[in-house]
Write a protein that holds these residues in place. Structure first.
Motif, PDB file in Angstrom:
ATOM      1  N   TYR A  38       0.800  -1.223   0.000  1.00 41.52           N
ATOM      2  CA  TYR A  38       0.000   0.000   0.000  1.00 41.52           C
ATOM      3  C   TYR A  38       0.838   1.280   0.000  1.00 41.52           C
ATOM      4  O   TYR A  38       0.303   2.345  -0.260  1.00 41.52           O
ATOM      5  CB  TYR A  38      -0.945   0.018   1.206  1.00 41.52           C
ATOM      6  CG  TYR A  38      -1.979  -1.080   1.152  1.00 41.52           C
ATOM      7  CD1 TYR A  38      -2.948  -1.093   0.157  1.00 41.52           C
ATOM      8  CD2 TYR A  38      -1.973  -2.114   2.078  1.00 41.52           C
ATOM      9  CE1 TYR A  38      -3.887  -2.103   0.089  1.00 41.52           C
ATOM     10  CE2 TYR A  38      -2.909  -3.124   2.022  1.00 41.52           C
ATOM     11  CZ  TYR A  38      -3.864  -3.116   1.029  1.00 41.52           C
ATOM     12  OH  TYR A  38      -4.792  -4.116   0.953  1.00 41.52           O
ATOM     13  N   GLY A  39       2.094   1.222   0.296  1.00 47.86           N
ATOM     14  CA  GLY A  39       2.914   2.431   0.254  1.00 47.86           C
ATOM     15  C   GLY A  39       3.945   2.452   1.367  1.00 47.86           C
ATOM     16  O   GLY A  39       3.752   1.862   2.432  1.00 47.86           O
ATOM     17  N   ILE A  40       5.056   3.144   1.110  1.00 39.47           N
ATOM     18  CA  ILE A  40       6.161   3.253   2.059  1.00 39.47           C
ATOM     19  C   ILE A  40       6.168   4.675   2.617  1.00 39.47           C
ATOM     20  O   ILE A  40       6.121   5.655   1.874  1.00 39.47           O
ATOM     21  CB  ILE A  40       7.495   2.917   1.379  1.00 39.47           C
ATOM     22  CG1 ILE A  40       7.485   1.448   0.928  1.00 39.47           C
ATOM     23  CG2 ILE A  40       8.665   3.188   2.309  1.00 39.47           C
ATOM     24  CD1 ILE A  40       8.703   1.043   0.152  1.00 39.47           C
ATOM     25  N   ARG A  41       6.232   4.753   3.934  1.00 41.48           N
ATOM     26  CA  ARG A  41       6.181   6.044   4.622  1.00 41.48           C
ATOM     27  C   ARG A  41       7.572   6.636   4.834  1.00 41.48           C
ATOM     28  O   ARG A  41       7.805   7.810   4.590  1.00 41.48           O
ATOM     29  CB  ARG A  41       5.468   5.879   5.966  1.00 41.48           C
ATOM     30  CG  ARG A  41       5.357   7.152   6.784  1.00 41.48           C
ATOM     31  CD  ARG A  41       4.737   6.875   8.137  1.00 41.48           C
ATOM     32  NE  ARG A  41       4.630   8.076   8.944  1.00 41.48           N
ATOM     33  CZ  ARG A  41       3.610   8.906   8.926  1.00 41.48           C
ATOM     34  NH1 ARG A  41       2.584   8.647   8.118  1.00 41.48           N
ATOM     35  NH2 ARG A  41       3.571   9.979   9.690  1.00 41.48           N
ATOM     36  N   ASP A  42       8.518   5.818   5.296  1.00 41.49           N
ATOM     37  CA  ASP A  42       9.852   6.332   5.590  1.00 41.49           C
ATOM     38  C   ASP A  42      10.833   5.173   5.605  1.00 41.49           C
ATOM     39  O   ASP A  42      10.449   4.008   5.815  1.00 41.49           O
ATOM     40  CB  ASP A  42       9.870   7.053   6.942  1.00 41.49           C
ATOM     41  CG  ASP A  42      11.172   7.830   7.152  1.00 41.49           C
ATOM     42  OD1 ASP A  42      11.855   8.087   6.148  1.00 41.49           O
ATOM     43  OD2 ASP A  42      11.496   8.141   8.308  1.00 41.49           O
ATOM     44  N   THR A  43      12.096   5.492   5.370  1.00 38.79           N
ATOM     45  CA  THR A  43      13.169   4.491   5.358  1.00 38.79           C
ATOM     46  C   THR A  43      14.396   5.102   6.010  1.00 38.79           C
ATOM     47  O   THR A  43      14.762   6.253   5.720  1.00 38.79           O
ATOM     48  CB  THR A  43      13.501   4.043   3.923  1.00 38.79           C
ATOM     49  OG1 THR A  43      12.327   3.556   3.298  1.00 38.79           O
ATOM     50  CG2 THR A  43      14.544   2.949   3.935  1.00 38.79           C
ATOM     51  N   ARG A  44      15.022   4.336   6.870  1.00 38.49           N
ATOM     52  CA  ARG A  44      16.234   4.776   7.558  1.00 38.49           C
ATOM     53  C   ARG A  44      17.291   3.691   7.458  1.00 38.49           C
ATOM     54  O   ARG A  44      16.983   2.509   7.277  1.00 38.49           O
ATOM     55  CB  ARG A  44      15.934   5.068   9.030  1.00 38.49           C
ATOM     56  CG  ARG A  44      14.943   6.201   9.252  1.00 38.49           C
ATOM     57  CD  ARG A  44      15.617   7.540   9.162  1.00 38.49           C
ATOM     58  NE  ARG A  44      14.683   8.652   9.340  1.00 38.49           N
ATOM     59  CZ  ARG A  44      15.048   9.905   9.441  1.00 38.49           C
ATOM     60  NH1 ARG A  44      16.338  10.212   9.405  1.00 38.49           N
ATOM     61  NH2 ARG A  44      14.157  10.871   9.572  1.00 38.49           N
ATOM     62  N   ILE A  45      18.536   4.118   7.594  1.00 40.79           N
ATOM     63  CA  ILE A  45      19.648   3.175   7.644  1.00 40.79           C
ATOM     64  C   ILE A  45      20.320   3.346   9.002  1.00 40.79           C
ATOM     65  O   ILE A  45      20.778   4.430   9.355  1.00 40.79           O
ATOM     66  CB  ILE A  45      20.632   3.398   6.473  1.00 40.79           C
ATOM     67  CG1 ILE A  45      21.818   2.445   6.588  1.00 40.79           C
ATOM     68  CG2 ILE A  45      21.078   4.838   6.378  1.00 40.79           C
ATOM     69  CD1 ILE A  45      22.693   2.445   5.349  1.00 40.79           C
ATOM     70  N   ALA A  46      20.322   2.275   9.799  1.00 41.11           N
ATOM     71  CA  ALA A  46      20.894   2.290  11.145  1.00 41.11           C
ATOM     72  C   ALA A  46      22.328   1.789  11.090  1.00 41.11           C
ATOM     73  O   ALA A  46      22.606   0.720  10.526  1.00 41.11           O
ATOM     74  CB  ALA A  46      20.060   1.427  12.083  1.00 41.11           C
ATOM     75  N   LEU A  47      23.250   2.549  11.682  1.00 44.67           N
ATOM     76  CA  LEU A  47      24.676   2.248  11.627  1.00 44.67           C
ATOM     77  C   LEU A  47      25.210   2.028  13.027  1.00 44.67           C
ATOM     78  O   LEU A  47      24.792   2.700  13.984  1.00 44.67           O
ATOM     79  CB  LEU A  47      25.445   3.404  10.975  1.00 44.67           C
ATOM     80  CG  LEU A  47      24.949   3.877   9.605  1.00 44.67           C
ATOM     81  CD1 LEU A  47      25.664   5.149   9.205  1.00 44.67           C
ATOM     82  CD2 LEU A  47      25.163   2.800   8.563  1.00 44.67           C
ATOM     83  N   THR A  48      26.120   1.066  13.145  1.00 46.87           N
ATOM     84  CA  THR A  48      26.843   0.825  14.393  1.00 46.87           C
ATOM     85  C   THR A  48      28.320   0.685  14.056  1.00 46.87           C
ATOM     86  O   THR A  48      28.709  -0.202  13.290  1.00 46.87           O
ATOM     87  CB  THR A  48      26.344  -0.436  15.105  1.00 46.87           C
ATOM     88  OG1 THR A  48      24.954  -0.296  15.400  1.00 46.87           O
ATOM     89  CG2 THR A  48      27.115  -0.658  16.392  1.00 46.87           C
ATOM     90  N   ILE A  49      29.145   1.563  14.623  1.00 47.07           N
ATOM     91  CA  ILE A  49      30.594   1.564  14.384  1.00 47.07           C
ATOM     92  C   ILE A  49      31.274   0.952  15.597  1.00 47.07           C
ATOM     93  O   ILE A  49      31.046   1.381  16.737  1.00 47.07           O
ATOM     94  CB  ILE A  49      31.109   2.982  14.134  1.00 47.07           C
ATOM     95  CG1 ILE A  49      30.391   3.603  12.933  1.00 47.07           C
ATOM     96  CG2 ILE A  49      32.612   2.975  13.914  1.00 47.07           C
ATOM     97  CD1 ILE A  49      30.750   5.057  12.703  1.00 47.07           C
ATOM     98  N   THR A  50      32.086  -0.068  15.380  1.00 47.61           N
ATOM     99  CA  THR A  50      32.843  -0.704  16.454  1.00 47.61           C
ATOM    100  C   THR A  50      34.312  -0.399  16.253  1.00 47.61           C
ATOM    101  O   THR A  50      34.846  -0.504  15.143  1.00 47.61           O
ATOM    102  CB  THR A  50      32.616  -2.220  16.456  1.00 47.61           C
ATOM    103  OG1 THR A  50      33.111  -2.782  15.242  1.00 47.61           O
ATOM    104  CG2 THR A  50      31.138  -2.546  16.589  1.00 47.61           C
ATOM    105  N   SER A  51      34.978  -0.024  17.323  1.00 47.39           N
ATOM    106  CA  SER A  51      36.410   0.273  17.282  1.00 47.39           C
ATOM    107  C   SER A  51      37.062  -0.311  18.520  1.00 47.39           C
ATOM    108  O   SER A  51      36.416  -0.524  19.552  1.00 47.39           O
ATOM    109  CB  SER A  51      36.648   1.791  17.225  1.00 47.39           C
ATOM    110  OG  SER A  51      36.043   2.434  18.334  1.00 47.39           O
ATOM    111  N   GLY A  52      38.339  -0.566  18.442  1.00 48.85           N
ATOM    112  CA  GLY A  52      39.052  -1.179  19.550  1.00 48.85           C
ATOM    113  C   GLY A  52      38.980  -2.688  19.473  1.00 48.85           C
ATOM    114  O   GLY A  52      38.439  -3.285  18.532  1.00 48.85           O
TER     115      GLY A  52
END
Length: 713
Positions: free
Chosen positions: A302-316
């Motif tokens: 029926y339709g797309i309202r919103d789209t996000r890209i979730a990021l997680t940066i690991t260091s160490g």
């Protein structure tokens, strides 16, 4: 027949030829326009006229000359003696021999009949036009027939269209179905009690009666009751309700109940996410671009309202690992809320703060117009730590696997980086010479590792004029040499040669495919390492050390992985436990330890048993046995009611048939309908964990522990 009549005869044949061609092109245009008639009369007329115009412009049948007709007659009728063209010449222009010949063939031309193949193209065009017209008419009639058929609810298998039965006194019904606002669909009105509508729709019932009614209500399968409100004359009753669950309902009028009507809701599916770039696990080698383009295809019903890209940066590493979360939006605009989108986002890892040794985890979250959220799988992007590749710590903790070769590869990288730093201070000739020397060192290192795969050629090592292809030839030298030996072995002159026979059946360790120094996995990784070394050498020989560094780093990383695979690592521990007494080992009593037993009542088996019993009772009723089996049929009716509440389009007819059978009003058709519904419930039972039977003879471990316990030697 005189000469004038012969000329007229040829002109008449030309006229018929032109007319048949024009008719043929007209029939082909009709054949093309017939399918276009399914889209309307105007597309069919335009398509037919354009097709006829194109054919006439291309072929131009009116340009047919009488001389071509005469040649056709000469080729078709041998009795004309290749003289038909003489009839087209004026009588004054013929000599005596030509005049005699025309008088000879004139009677033949007068009695001439054109063969059947003359009209064959016309007949073929007529058959094509007849087929296309018939196909179009048949397709149109089939569409009209299918359009008149009732639509199955939700395309459910087994849903059958059947006429509705209404209570006496109900004149008509008008049901208005208003889908949820997020679907942006207009209301739909129907005149049937069976309802198929999207989930969470607003349903308005308007029932008209032909007499005054005291009470009118709707009874749903979840025991709820919806009372309809009458008008002043008590002949029009209305009610409104938002339905959020599938099931069935009945109409109650003055205490009388109607048959069961289905209430089938079409669920809103979750958005579908398909990531096309990058790969699920991506490694960015040193020297490659740190910009990653994320591309995905998003779809929703029926339709797309919103789209996000979730990021997680690991260091160490170890206990000092750190995590940083952030969320980004795509470059697309979702204001139109379309059902399909192609989204993209370029991630600049350097701008995001990623350093060598860090990892980026990301996934995509999509929200549809109903605010349902779905997320994709987690994708990983890794930046290898080049400093770890130069670490010597791992080489002193175990047996090193050719450590001098690792130092050589590191030295090539260091020298290449030093050469790039000194590029501006040294001349071009010296720069190219040093780059070529590094290519020679890379080749020597590659050939050293090639010995482990049977590659022993080291020809043309230091020639600076060697092209890039030479390294490739040396890399495949073992293969070519072996192939030549195989070709020589099949020569007839060597049939009795013992040396050749032994050579055919002797294992050659200098062949890369026959080398057996390593297992297949290590050999595969070593081949990949040689490939990266060759690519590095290629760029160095082309005086491009900057382009050679990514391949050199990757080769070094593969070699480090090989090094880790060549030994076993046991971590040190600082905890010291009390040593166990050897005489107490494995002497504990285990008589009181009982295996855990969990008893459960399998309702599924009972359900299958009830269904099978009900099917047997219905088979007996077909044969005339109507003895009391009310309890079995009652349980079967409860099972059908449960299934009909979930999928009414499939099981509601069977439930109604079972109710009539219970009330002693069932017919043979009702028995068959009830059996079909019960048979759909007989699915394959789920797999249950089963205990493995103990072996007949005790196994060797059981003998071992028994002897330890009893002390028997």
């Amino acid at each position: 027949m005189n000469n004038v009549n012969g000329h007229m005869k040829i002109a008449g044949i030309r006229t018929r030829w032109v007319q048949s061609q024009l008719l043929r092109y007209g029939l082909l245009s009709i054949a093309l326009a017939a399918p276009l008639a399914l889209f309307g009369a105007i597309p069919a007329v335009i398509g037919g006229i354009l097709s006829l115009a194109v054919q006439l412009w291309w072929h131009q049948p009116w340009r047919l000359q009488e001389e071509e007709v005469a040649r056709y007659l000469d080729q078709t009728f041998p009795e004309l003696e290749d003289s038909a063209a003489l009839l087209l010449k004026p009588a004054a222009g013929r000599n005596l021999l030509e005049t005699l010949q025309t008088e000879k063939i004139s009677p033949v031309l007068d009695n001439l009949q054109l063969p059947g193949k003359f009209y064959r193209p016309l007949r073929q065009a007529a058959l094509v036009a007849l087929f296309m017209v018939t196909f179009t008419i048949g397709w149109h009639m089939l569409n009209n027939y299918l359009a008149k058929l009732p639509v199955r609810a939700n395309n459910a298998p087994g849903a059958t269209a059947r006429p509705e039965k209404v209570l006496p006194g109900i004149k008509s019904v008008q049901i208005t179905l208003q889908p949820p606002a997020y679907m942006r669909r207009s209301p739909h009105t129907q005149s049937a009690f069976n309802i198929t509508t999207p989930d969470s729709s607003l349903v308005k019932w308007e029932i008209h009666t032909n007499k005054e009614v005291q009470e009118l209500a709707l009874l749903f399968n979840d025991s709820t009751r919806l009372t309809l409100q009458p008008d002043a004359a008590h002949t029009t009753w209305t009610a409104i309700r938002t339905v959020r669950k599938s099931g069935f309902y009945q109409v109650s009028m003055n205490g009388s109940l109607s048959e069961l009507y289905q209430l089938q809701l079409l669920p809103d599916q979750l958005p579908v996410i398909r990531i096309t770039n990058p790969k699920p696990l991506t490694t960015i080698e040193f020297g490659q671009s740190t910009k990653v383009n994320v591309q995905a295809a998003l779809t929703d019903d029926y339709g797309i309202r919103d789209t996000r890209i979730a990021l997680t940066i690991t260091s160490g590493s170890g206990e000092a690992v750190r995590f940083k979360d952030q969320e980004l939006s795509f470059d697309n605009s979702f204001s139109a809320q379309l059902p399909q989108y192609q989204v993209s986002k370029t991630l600049d890892l350097s701008a995001m703060g990623l350093k060598p040794g860090d990892e980026l985890y990301f996934h995509i979250r999509v929200t549809d117009t109903r605010r349902q959220e779905n997320r994709s799988d987690v994708y990983i992007i890794t930046l290898p730590d080049t400093a770890q590749l130069f670490s010597m710590e791992s080489m002193v903790t175990g047996v090193a696997f050719k450590p001098e070769y690792f130092r050589s590869q590191r030295q090539i990288i260091l020298d290449a980086e030093q050469l790039l730093r000194e590029k501006d201070s040294i001349g071009t000739a010296k720069f190219n010479s040093r780059s070529n020397d590094l290519g020679t060192d890379q080749k020597l290192l590659r050939l050293r590792y090639g010995k482990f795969l049977g590659e022993e050629s080291e020809s043309n090592v230091g020639d600076p004029r060697v092209a890039a292809e030479e390294g490739h030839d040396d890399h495949d030298h073992g293969h070519d040499h072996h192939g030549k030996e195989e070709q020589g072995a099949v020569e007839p002159k060597d049939f009795g040669n013992a040396a050749k026979v032994l050579d055919e059946f002797t294992d050659k360790h200098d062949n890369a495919e026959d080398a057996t120094f390593f297992d297949p996995e290590i050999k595969k990784q070593l081949k990949a390492t040689l490939t990266e070394m060759w690519k590095s050498e290629l760029q160095l020989r082309l005086y491009k050390p900057q382009e050679a560094l990514p391949f050199a780093y990757k080769a070094l990383r593969l070699l480090k992985d090989l090094q880790q695979q060549s030994r076993v690592y046991v971590a040190k521990t600082g905890v010291k436990t009390t040593p166990l007494k050897p005489e107490k080992r494995l002497t504990g009593e285990q008589d009181k330890i009982q295996p855990r037993q969990q008893k459960e009542t399998v309702a599924y088996q009972d359900q299958l048993l009830n269904v099978r019993q009900a099917l047997a009772v219905l088979d007996a009723m077909k044969a005339g046995d109507t003895s009391g089996h009310a309890a079995v049929l009652g349980e079967a009716q409860q099972l059908l009611a449960t299934q009909a509440a979930a999928t009414p389009a499939v099981y509601l007819p069977a439930l109604e048939a079972m109710r009539r059978i219970q009330m002693q009003k069932g017919t043979e058709k009702d028995i068959r309908t009830a059996q079909q519904g019960l048979q759909k419930m007989l699915k394959a039972p789920p797999l249950q964990p089963q205990r493995t039977p103990a072996p007949v003879a005790p196994s060797l471990p059981q003998h071992y522990f028994h002897n330890l316990k009893t002390g028997t030697p």
